[in-house]
Scaffold this active site. Structure first.
Site, mmCIF file in Angstrom:
data_model
loop_
_atom_site.group_PDB
_atom_site.id
_atom_site.type_symbol
_atom_site.label_atom_id
_atom_site.label_comp_id
_atom_site.label_asym_id
_atom_site.label_seq_id
_atom_site.Cartn_x
_atom_site.Cartn_y
_atom_site.Cartn_z
ATOM 1 N N GLY A 50 46.496 43.190 45.881
ATOM 2 C CA GLY A 50 45.082 43.421 46.138
ATOM 3 C C GLY A 50 44.242 42.526 45.238
ATOM 4 N N GLN A 55 36.737 39.918 40.964
ATOM 5 C CA GLN A 55 37.829 39.167 40.329
ATOM 6 C C GLN A 55 37.805 37.677 40.673
ATOM 7 O OE1 GLN A 55 40.989 42.150 41.664
ATOM 8 N NE2 GLN A 55 41.761 41.462 39.693
ATOM 9 N N CYS A 96 47.109 44.139 36.641
ATOM 10 C CA CYS A 96 45.876 43.657 37.248
ATOM 11 C C CYS A 96 45.846 42.142 37.110
ATOM 12 C CB CYS A 96 44.677 44.285 36.536
ATOM 13 S SG CYS A 96 43.107 43.710 37.184
ATOM 14 N N LEU A 97 45.480 41.458 38.190
ATOM 15 C CA LEU A 97 45.475 39.992 38.168
ATOM 16 C C LEU A 97 44.463 39.442 37.162
ATOM 17 C CD1 LEU A 97 45.770 39.293 42.007
ATOM 18 C CD2 LEU A 97 47.596 39.239 40.285
ATOM 19 N N HIS A 138 42.554 51.314 42.904
ATOM 20 C CA HIS A 138 42.464 50.267 41.866
ATOM 21 C C HIS A 138 41.373 49.254 42.239
ATOM 22 C CE1 HIS A 138 44.534 47.318 38.977
ATOM 23 N NE2 HIS A 138 43.661 46.571 39.624
ATOM 24 N N GLU A 139 41.384 48.821 43.501
ATOM 25 C CA GLU A 139 40.423 47.788 43.919
ATOM 26 C C GLU A 139 38.999 48.346 43.986
ATOM 27 O OE1 GLU A 139 41.496 44.904 43.695
ATOM 28 O OE2 GLU A 139 43.620 45.386 43.739
ATOM 29 N N HIS A 142 37.403 48.271 40.720
ATOM 30 C CA HIS A 142 36.835 46.953 40.375
ATOM 31 C C HIS A 142 35.386 46.828 40.853
ATOM 32 C CE1 HIS A 142 39.940 44.595 38.484
ATOM 33 N NE2 HIS A 142 40.827 44.872 39.412
HETATM 34 ZN ZN ZN Z 1 42.846 44.706 39.197
#
Ligand code: ZN
Length: 173
Positions: A50, A55, A96-97, A138-139, A142
């Site tokens: 995701g 991000q 997390c990216l 999670h997304e 963000h």
């Molecule tokens: Zn993340």
């Protein structure tokens, strides 16, 4: 200010855009479609499940996800709303990216329903009690400026302290 999708890249903690509350997308323009396409490519390039618009530096209420990592399973969620959270919660490890190498156990409701718009302007609704439910939560976090470091245990956060410090000094430098 127009966005050049080709220039978008993943931004890292502690970039302040990750802490902003993202704004609703009013119309699904060509720009929004191109950004979503670019985000899907970035997500695949790093084998993520995701990626949320903040991000890539855009405070928009949009994320892309593909919890199965399978071809053809990419989905774009615009202005997503979560509801019907289960009372049952479960802890699982998340990364997390935007926080490379940082991982921690995060407690979340097991099941949830998401309602969002797709690129075709149609509103759709999905329910999951498995990995997609965790990815959607999670997304969506963000989009509200919330990161896993806000939700992990003090122990996990302590274990990640050096990595966070490194990210902070890289950002400042
Ligand atoms: Zn993340």
């Amino acid at each position: 200010m127009p966005v050049d999708p080709a220039k978008l890249d993943i931004v890292f903690y502690p970039d302040p855009v990750l802490r902003r509350t993202a704004q609703e997308i009013e119309s699904i323009s060509e720009e929004v479609c191109a950004v979503a396409e670019r985000m899907i490519a970035l997500m695949h390039a790093v084998r993520g499940v995701g990626l949320a618009a903040p991000q890539v530096g855009l405070p928009w209420r949009l994320f892309v996800a593909n919890p199965s990592l399978e071809e053809g399973e990419d989905r774009v969620f615009i202005n997503p709303v979560l509801r019907e959270f289960s009372e049952v919660v479960e802890s699982a490890e998340e990364g997390c990216l935007s926080l490379p190498e940082v991982r921690g156990e995060i407690l979340r409701p097991v099941s949830v329903t998401i309602e969002a718009k797709g690129l075709d302007e149609e509103i759709f609704s999905m329910t999951s009690d498995a990995l997609p439910a965790r990815v959607w939560q999670h997304e969506t976090d963000h989009l509200n400026g919330v990161l896993i470091i806000d939700k992990m245990s003090p122990m996990d956060k302590l274990a990640s302290r050096r990595k966070l410090k490194n990210l902070e000094s890289q950002f400042a430098g």
